[in-house]
Design a protein around this motif. Structure first.
Motif, mmCIF file in Angstrom:
data_model
loop_
_atom_site.group_PDB
_atom_site.id
_atom_site.type_symbol
_atom_site.label_atom_id
_atom_site.label_comp_id
_atom_site.label_asym_id
_atom_site.label_seq_id
_atom_site.Cartn_x
_atom_site.Cartn_y
_atom_site.Cartn_z
ATOM 1 N N LYS A 165 6.714 -0.604 -2.336
ATOM 2 C CA LYS A 165 5.924 -0.766 -1.314
ATOM 3 C C LYS A 165 5.607 -1.320 -0.272
ATOM 4 O O LYS A 165 5.214 -0.667 0.593
ATOM 5 N N HIS A 166 6.738 -2.096 -0.339
ATOM 6 C CA HIS A 166 6.309 -2.996 1.318
ATOM 7 C C HIS A 166 7.628 -3.390 1.704
ATOM 8 O O HIS A 166 7.704 -2.762 2.962
ATOM 9 N N MET A 167 8.830 -4.083 1.403
ATOM 10 C CA MET A 167 9.810 -3.971 1.776
ATOM 11 C C MET A 167 11.191 -2.920 2.064
ATOM 12 O O MET A 167 11.623 -2.416 3.272
ATOM 13 N N ASP A 170 9.608 -1.120 4.950
ATOM 14 C CA ASP A 170 9.734 -1.957 6.342
ATOM 15 C C ASP A 170 11.431 -1.844 6.352
ATOM 16 O O ASP A 170 12.009 -2.270 7.960
ATOM 17 N N VAL A 171 12.239 -1.874 5.355
ATOM 18 C CA VAL A 171 13.818 -1.595 5.639
ATOM 19 C C VAL A 171 14.030 -0.563 6.995
ATOM 20 O O VAL A 171 14.699 -0.431 7.547
ATOM 21 N N ARG A 172 13.403 0.773 5.985
ATOM 22 C CA ARG A 172 13.724 1.638 6.615
ATOM 23 C C ARG A 172 13.216 2.025 8.056
ATOM 24 O O ARG A 172 13.908 2.395 8.753
ATOM 25 N N TRP A 208 11.616 -0.391 -7.123
ATOM 26 C CA TRP A 208 10.750 -0.281 -7.785
ATOM 27 C C TRP A 208 9.016 -0.535 -7.706
ATOM 28 O O TRP A 208 8.609 -1.043 -6.586
ATOM 29 N N ALA A 209 8.078 0.372 -7.972
ATOM 30 C CA ALA A 209 6.605 -0.397 -7.439
ATOM 31 C C ALA A 209 6.359 -1.809 -7.559
ATOM 32 O O ALA A 209 7.329 -1.980 -9.090
#
Length: 211
Positions: A165-167, A170-172, A208-209
């Protein structure tokens, strides 16, 4: 890693336990079941090869960039044991995210990998260690942009494991910026450069979500 012990599987599980806004106590079924087992107690499991692409590159000379906050470090830990056992010579770097020192799981192992040269870099982001100061893996990635770009230019592979969902997004974004700036291109070209790595199976995610 089967190269370390072909008859042993290791799992890393965060116990899911919390109260919902309505007051209902939510217990993760599998995580609480495992947490309730006693040392030496047997548990029946089903092991299956999912044919996932989330695997080490075929040659040990390939540079690898590992990003795994929290329990996402689990497969990356296996990768490092595998690389050590196979005497891989390609550089490996790990970006691990946790909240505080107590959440730095496998700390001795990771620092041991660094000391033995299996890891060239061990970067740890603490998001709750210092009040008011939150550091996440994507920020550490940008701080090592030059090194990471050189690894990618040398044919490196990226492995991202954890929160979808977040990590992971943001890494992309961080890698899009690293690639665009490294090539001297406008930032708008960054996402396309990341997608090219995905197509080449050099940017791999196991995510995973989460709540």
């Amino acid at each position: 890693s089967p190269l370390i012990d072909a008859g042993k599987a290791s799992v890393t599980v965060g116990v899911v336990k919390g109260e919902t806004p309505t007051g209902r106590v939510h217990l993760g079924v599998v995580s609480n079941f495992l947490a309730g087992r006693k040392a030496g107690q047997q548990v029946r499991v089903f092991v299956k090869d999912t044919k996932s692409n989330f695997r080490l590159p075929p040659t040990g000379t390939t540079p690898i960039i590992l990003i795994g906050p929290g329990t996402g470090v689990a497969p990356l830990r296996g990768f490092l044991y595998d690389r050590e056992a196979s005497k891989a010579t390609g550089p490996a770097v790990l970006f691990f995210g946790c909240r505080k020192d107590d959440d730095f799981i496998y700390r001795e192992e990771m620092e041991g990998f660094k000391a033995r040269g299996v890891l060239q870099e061990l970067e740890v982001a603490f998001s709750r260690k210092v009040p008011g100061q939150r550091v996440y893996v994507q920020q550490l990635l940008e701080g090592k942009a030059k090194m990471l770009f050189q690894m990618l230019e040398a044919g490196g592979h990226v492995y991202v494991c954890g929160d979808a969902k977040h990590m992971a997004p943001d890494v992309r974004v961080a890698f899009a910026k690293i690639l665009a700036e490294g090539k001297g291109l406008p930032l708008a070209h960054g996402p396309g450069l990341v997608e090219k790595l995905v197509t080449e199976k050099r940017y791999l995610e196991d995510v995973w979500a989460s709540g």
